[in-house]
Scaffold this motif. Structure first.
Motif, PDB file in Angstrom:
ATOM      1  N   PHE A 176       7.954  11.693  -2.397  1.00  0.00           N
ATOM      2  CA  PHE A 176       6.743  12.432  -2.780  1.00  0.00           C
ATOM      3  C   PHE A 176       6.333  12.098  -4.206  1.00  0.00           C
ATOM      4  CE2 PHE A 176       4.502  16.077  -4.520  1.00  0.00           C
ATOM      5  CZ  PHE A 176       3.545  16.293  -3.558  1.00  0.00           C
ATOM      6  N   TYR A 200      -2.929   3.952  -9.697  1.00  0.00           N
ATOM      7  CA  TYR A 200      -4.041   3.178  -9.137  1.00  0.00           C
ATOM      8  C   TYR A 200      -5.365   3.796  -9.554  1.00  0.00           C
ATOM      9  CZ  TYR A 200      -2.092  -0.455  -6.184  1.00  0.00           C
ATOM     10  OH  TYR A 200      -1.504  -1.594  -5.738  1.00  0.00           O
ATOM     11  N   PHE A 201      -5.412   5.140  -9.444  1.00  0.00           N
ATOM     12  CA  PHE A 201      -6.653   5.829  -9.787  1.00  0.00           C
ATOM     13  C   PHE A 201      -6.996   5.608 -11.252  1.00  0.00           C
ATOM     14  CE2 PHE A 201      -8.795   9.752 -11.236  1.00  0.00           C
ATOM     15  CZ  PHE A 201      -9.970   9.588 -10.532  1.00  0.00           C
ATOM     16  N   TYR A 224       5.522   8.112  -4.970  1.00  0.00           N
ATOM     17  CA  TYR A 224       4.246   7.677  -4.394  1.00  0.00           C
ATOM     18  C   TYR A 224       3.064   8.387  -5.050  1.00  0.00           C
ATOM     19  CZ  TYR A 224       6.490   4.917  -0.758  1.00  0.00           C
ATOM     20  OH  TYR A 224       7.211   3.974  -0.091  1.00  0.00           O
ATOM     21  N   LEU A 225       3.292   9.647  -5.436  1.00  0.00           N
ATOM     22  CA  LEU A 225       2.217  10.368  -6.131  1.00  0.00           C
ATOM     23  C   LEU A 225       1.889   9.671  -7.438  1.00  0.00           C
ATOM     24  CD1 LEU A 225       0.434  12.910  -6.025  1.00  0.00           C
ATOM     25  CD2 LEU A 225       2.142  14.062  -7.420  1.00  0.00           C
ATOM     26  N   ILE A 235       3.813  -1.066  -5.301  1.00  0.00           N
ATOM     27  CA  ILE A 235       4.222  -0.189  -4.204  1.00  0.00           C
ATOM     28  C   ILE A 235       5.600  -0.581  -3.684  1.00  0.00           C
ATOM     29  CG2 ILE A 235       3.604   0.640  -1.906  1.00  0.00           C
ATOM     30  CD1 ILE A 235       0.705   0.179  -2.602  1.00  0.00           C
ATOM     31  N   CYS A 273      -8.373   1.976 -11.663  1.00  0.00           N
ATOM     32  CA  CYS A 273      -9.641   1.624 -11.008  1.00  0.00           C
ATOM     33  C   CYS A 273     -10.796   2.506 -11.444  1.00  0.00           C
ATOM     34  CB  CYS A 273      -9.487   1.701  -9.488  1.00  0.00           C
ATOM     35  SG  CYS A 273      -8.376   0.471  -8.851  1.00  0.00           S
ATOM     36  N   VAL A 313       2.384   6.503  -8.212  1.00  0.00           N
ATOM     37  CA  VAL A 313       1.707   5.234  -7.926  1.00  0.00           C
ATOM     38  C   VAL A 313       0.239   5.482  -7.583  1.00  0.00           C
ATOM     39  CG1 VAL A 313       1.631   3.245  -6.374  1.00  0.00           C
ATOM     40  CG2 VAL A 313       3.824   4.116  -7.163  1.00  0.00           C
ATOM     41  N   PHE A 314       0.016   6.501  -6.772  1.00  0.00           N
ATOM     42  CA  PHE A 314      -1.336   6.915  -6.384  1.00  0.00           C
ATOM     43  C   PHE A 314      -2.189   7.168  -7.628  1.00  0.00           C
ATOM     44  CE2 PHE A 314      -4.531   9.737  -4.691  1.00  0.00           C
ATOM     45  CZ  PHE A 314      -4.651   9.395  -3.361  1.00  0.00           C
ATOM     46  N   LYS A 357      -7.555  -2.942  -5.685  1.00  0.00           N
ATOM     47  CA  LYS A 357      -7.136  -2.105  -4.565  1.00  0.00           C
ATOM     48  C   LYS A 357      -6.579  -2.963  -3.423  1.00  0.00           C
ATOM     49  CE  LYS A 357     -11.008   0.175  -4.305  1.00  0.00           C
ATOM     50  NZ  LYS A 357     -12.026   0.980  -3.612  1.00  0.00           N
TER      51      LYS A 357
END
Lengths: 215, 228
Positions: free
Chosen positions: B199, B209-210, B202-203, B180, B213, B205-206, B166
């Motif tokens: 939108f 990451y989730f 980035y969604l 990013i 992790c 990429v979000f 993160k």
């Protein structure tokens, strides 16, 4: 060392530090409120809301703040939700911190015996009264150390705000390095100001921990 | 259905090599965090053991090191190494190398603290019993203390991996082209064609990451529960 430079730009840093602190404190207060609300939801196993809470906690704990901010600041306006940069920062910090606070409160509540809850019920306390007057005061005491650690963590995370062009400490330092090339002085002031913000919180944390240990 | 995807701006990712580029950025993110993790685990273990020493100098220096690293935001440390080293020592570190240095320093401090904590949580009679059985100090450490401590160390250090991944997202601020940053480039390049790209991209990429992790966090939590 260029002392003139330091004196000249000290007010700029002070302003940035105040902005950082302002956003940080508001964000942390919201984070604590979200955390408390989520804790009550999980404590009483409210259907549906419980599942949303669980999903939110996992989502917010497993993604970096910077992408949360980018999504709120650059992404959401595309679907018609436009928010000012400072509000975005507060929102992002609250979104991130809410889950950390909730987890800390939860571990505090888990440390409290079931008998406390049962006794409260037998004395005629309602569900809400039980959690507000019996469980929370004890849980907060147990998790105080964790809460302080979270506050330090969240204050540290505020350094990311410069990514959405908020004039915070990082932004100021980077700007000054770019314009005047006084790298050492700019970085020194950056470190000093973060110490001024973070050290007191850290020391308060140590003192509280010591006090609780001896009571 | 397709028009809906277009409105969200996700379609940009399926044009040309965009998705592959994003994956390339992800690899940079993972590379930096995995190298730093490897260094932190090895040196952090040594650092934690070193802190067991009663020597005053060792204690004071390690305390100052740990406290400074832990109280400073990682971004500040990145700035110090990336901008500061150029100016102070006239060496030109690349963004990636500075990131690895900073995250390793941070990881060693965190790891050292974890190791120290779990080593000192092993109760004293374990040492005494081992001594009574005639084990040497090294044998005691390897066969008695370490296996017990590892049960505490492993779950927390797995958790450190997710924190590391993160935190790696910060390197875009010192000009490293990671996930990013690639997302930003894709959005900029398609500004005219797809207005809503910010939108969708980035969604994605979000969510990426989730997806990386979350399994690691779950694993860490499971191990912690099992080995309690």
């Amino acid at each position: 060392m260029d002392y003139e430079f330091i004196i000249k730009f000290l007010p700029l840093y002070k302003e940035a530090a105040i902005l950082t602190l302002k956003i940080g404190i508001i964000g942390i207060i919201f984070a604590i409120i979200i955390g408390l609300a989520l804790t009550i939801i999980t404590f009483y196993q409210v259907p549906v809301l419980r599942n949303i809470t669980k999903f939110y906690i996992e989502l917010s704990r497993n993604t970096p703040l910077i992408i949360q901010l980018f999504f709120i600041y650059y992404g959401l306006p595309k679907v018609g939700i436009s928010i000012k940069a400072e509000m975005c920062a507060i929102l992002g910090l609250a979104f991130l911190g809410g889950s950390y606070m909730a987890e800390t409160f939860r571990s505090g509540i888990e440390a409290i015996d079931v008998i406390q809850k049962e006794s409260a019920y037998s004395l005629g306390f309602s569900k809400l009264q039980t959690i507000i007057y019996i469980i929370m005061p004890q849980a907060i005491r147990v998790s105080l150390h964790g809460i302080i650690a979270n506050i330090i963590f969240l204050l540290k995370e505020t350094s990311v705000f410069s990514a959405i062009s908020i004039m915070d400490l990082m932004f100021t330092a980077k700007d000054l390095i770019g314009i005047y090339y006084n790298t050492i002085e700019a970085l020194l002031m950056l470190v000093l100001f973060y110490l001024i913000i973070l050290l007191p919180v850290s020391i308060i944390g140590i003192l509280i921990e010591r006090k609780i240990k001896y009571v | 259905m397709f028009s809906y995807v277009k409105d969200l701006g996700i379609d940009v990712l399926f044009k040309g090599h965009n998705f592959l580029r994003l994956m390339g950025g992800l690899l940079v993110t993972l590379k930096i965090s995995l190298i730093s993790i490897a260094i932190s685990v090895v040196l952090g273990l040594a650092f934690g053991i070193l802190m067991q020493k009663k020597n005053i100098a060792v204690r004071v220096v390690s305390r100052i090191y740990i406290d400074f690293i832990r109280i400073m935001p990682q971004l500040v440390l990145l700035f110090i190494v990336y901008f500061g080293s150029t100016r102070a020592f006239r060496i030109n570190l690349t963004g990636e190398l500075s990131a690895i240095i900073v995250f390793s320093l941070w990881g060693i401090a965190e790891m050292g603290e974890i190791v120290r904590g779990s080593l000192s949580s092993v109760s004293n009679h374990q040492y005494e019993s081992a001594e009574a059985l005639g084990l040497s100090r090294l044998q005691t450490f390897i066969y008695v203390i370490l296996p017990q401590s590892l049960r505490r160390i492993i779950p927390i250090s797995i958790n450190l991996i997710t924190r590391m991944i993160k935190t790696t997202s910060l390197v875009l601020m010192i000009g490293v082209v990671e996930m990013i940053k690639v997302a930003q480039q894709i959005i900029e390049a398609n500004r005219m064609l797809s207005k809503n790209a910010a939108f969708g991209v980035y969604l994605v990429v979000f969510i990426l990451y989730f997806l990386i992790c979350w399994p690691i966090s779950v694993l860490s939590m499971k191990l912690e529960k099992r080995w309690k």
